[in-house]
Design an enzyme around this catalytic site. Sequence first.
Site, PDB file in Angstrom:
ATOM      1  N   CYS A 116      23.103  64.164  38.391  1.00 52.86           N
ATOM      2  CA  CYS A 116      22.078  63.405  39.128  1.00 52.86           C
ATOM      3  C   CYS A 116      22.667  62.583  40.271  1.00 52.86           C
ATOM      4  O   CYS A 116      21.938  62.138  41.157  1.00 52.86           O
ATOM      5  CB  CYS A 116      21.316  62.491  38.177  1.00 52.86           C
ATOM      6  SG  CYS A 116      20.439  63.399  36.908  1.00 52.86           S
ATOM      7  N   HIS A 256      17.934  56.661  42.230  1.00 49.95           N
ATOM      8  CA  HIS A 256      17.668  57.924  41.537  1.00 49.95           C
ATOM      9  C   HIS A 256      16.459  57.731  40.622  1.00 49.95           C
ATOM     10  O   HIS A 256      16.302  56.688  39.988  1.00 49.95           O
ATOM     11  CB  HIS A 256      18.906  58.333  40.726  1.00 49.95           C
ATOM     12  CG  HIS A 256      18.657  59.457  39.780  1.00 49.95           C
ATOM     13  ND1 HIS A 256      18.070  60.632  40.174  1.00 49.95           N
ATOM     14  CD2 HIS A 256      18.890  59.587  38.445  1.00 49.95           C
ATOM     15  CE1 HIS A 256      17.957  61.437  39.129  1.00 49.95           C
ATOM     16  NE2 HIS A 256      18.448  60.828  38.069  1.00 49.95           N
ATOM     17  N   ASN A 286      12.106  63.614  37.279  1.00 53.54           N
ATOM     18  CA  ASN A 286      13.542  63.526  37.564  1.00 53.54           C
ATOM     19  C   ASN A 286      13.996  64.881  38.115  1.00 53.54           C
ATOM     20  O   ASN A 286      14.087  65.849  37.373  1.00 53.54           O
ATOM     21  CB  ASN A 286      14.279  63.172  36.273  1.00 53.54           C
ATOM     22  CG  ASN A 286      15.789  63.056  36.467  1.00 53.54           C
ATOM     23  OD1 ASN A 286      16.320  63.401  37.521  1.00 53.54           O
ATOM     24  ND2 ASN A 286      16.472  62.570  35.440  1.00 53.54           N
TER      25      ASN A 286
END
Length: 329
Positions: A116, A256, A286
């Site tokens: 990520c 994020h 996500n």
Amino acid sequence: MSKIHAVITGVGGYVPEYILNNHELSAMMDTSDEWITSRVGIKERRILKEPNTGTSYMAAKAAEELFTKTGTKPEEIDLIIVGTTTPDHIFPSCAAMTAEKLGIKNALAFDLQAACSGFIVALSNAASFIESGKYKKVLVFGAEKMSSITNYNDRTTAPLFGDGAGVVLLEPSTEELGVLDSLIFTDGAGGKHLMLKAGGSAYPSSHETIDRSEHGVYQEGQNVFKHAVTNMAGVSGDIMDKNNLKSEDISWLIPHQANLRIIDAVVNRTGVAYEKVIINIERFGNTSAASIPLCIWEAEKKFKKGDNIILTAFGAGFTWGSVWLKWAY
Ligand code: UT7
């Protein structure tokens, strides 16, 4: 001679058309819109449904938009870095496949795997290539088909992830703009808490790995949550302190998008006003490395030249970090 900085001069993005909302997910597994919304902050996510189509398809779409918006030609690009955990194949790289789709023939192209955190790690690396003076037009992607590694029988991970791709164009400038600092860290001790267990060299794909459902994301949610809060909030504060940036100096905070509660913790630590925080987790979920460039893509029109922007991410590895940049247009 004045220092060369790497500045963002264009943005592109792409999300697939198909919307998987919480109600459809609730019909597939034992979950609810109420649980997902209150615990994570997601209402829907995009899923790439086209058969035999991978991450490079979305990355190329994002770059085509960028080319149209900026008037850039494929032959001008001299470096491509794709932050991704879900390349179309283990090899060749997603970067090579994206270059081929875009007709880019003369560029160095490689993937960067930092889960990520992939986009911010790719961005800070790309900035070094520009600062060296050798590279002039660099495409930096965050692109993921997370649905390809999501186990839709596992309610603890399936609601979290979505697909998408974002890209920025980086170019040199002698103005005090662009990527001005980055702090990036790795702690491999965290690896076992968030991983794709099989399909790599340690546990190649086999009937047994499929029977054990080891081809979908494995995550110890609470453990990862704690580290994400501590490290993302910590490093965002650290990069501001290091550069004498107060909360009122920050024009935009782009975290994020893993969990709204993690984003809230970063907002609290940095003191940045909530209306300056770019959030799209509700609509995209996500998207791993794609989440930050998708936020930049959607918010581009709000940014003004000279705006101070803090990017921050946390992901498998563990990897985490922050980038401070000044918007250039
Ligand atoms: O992207 C970078 C890295 N990833 C992250 O940053 C994610 C970090 N972790 C998280 O965001 C959260 O830990 C999750 C969203 C993954 C999970 O939320 P949580 O509040 O930590 O839930 P939990 O795992 O502690 O589970 C709480 C309860 C459990 O039930 P019991 O044992 O209390 O009866 C779970 O079984 O919620 C249950 N649960 C669900 N219930 C309905 C877990 N998933 C679901 C679900 N629907 N989808």
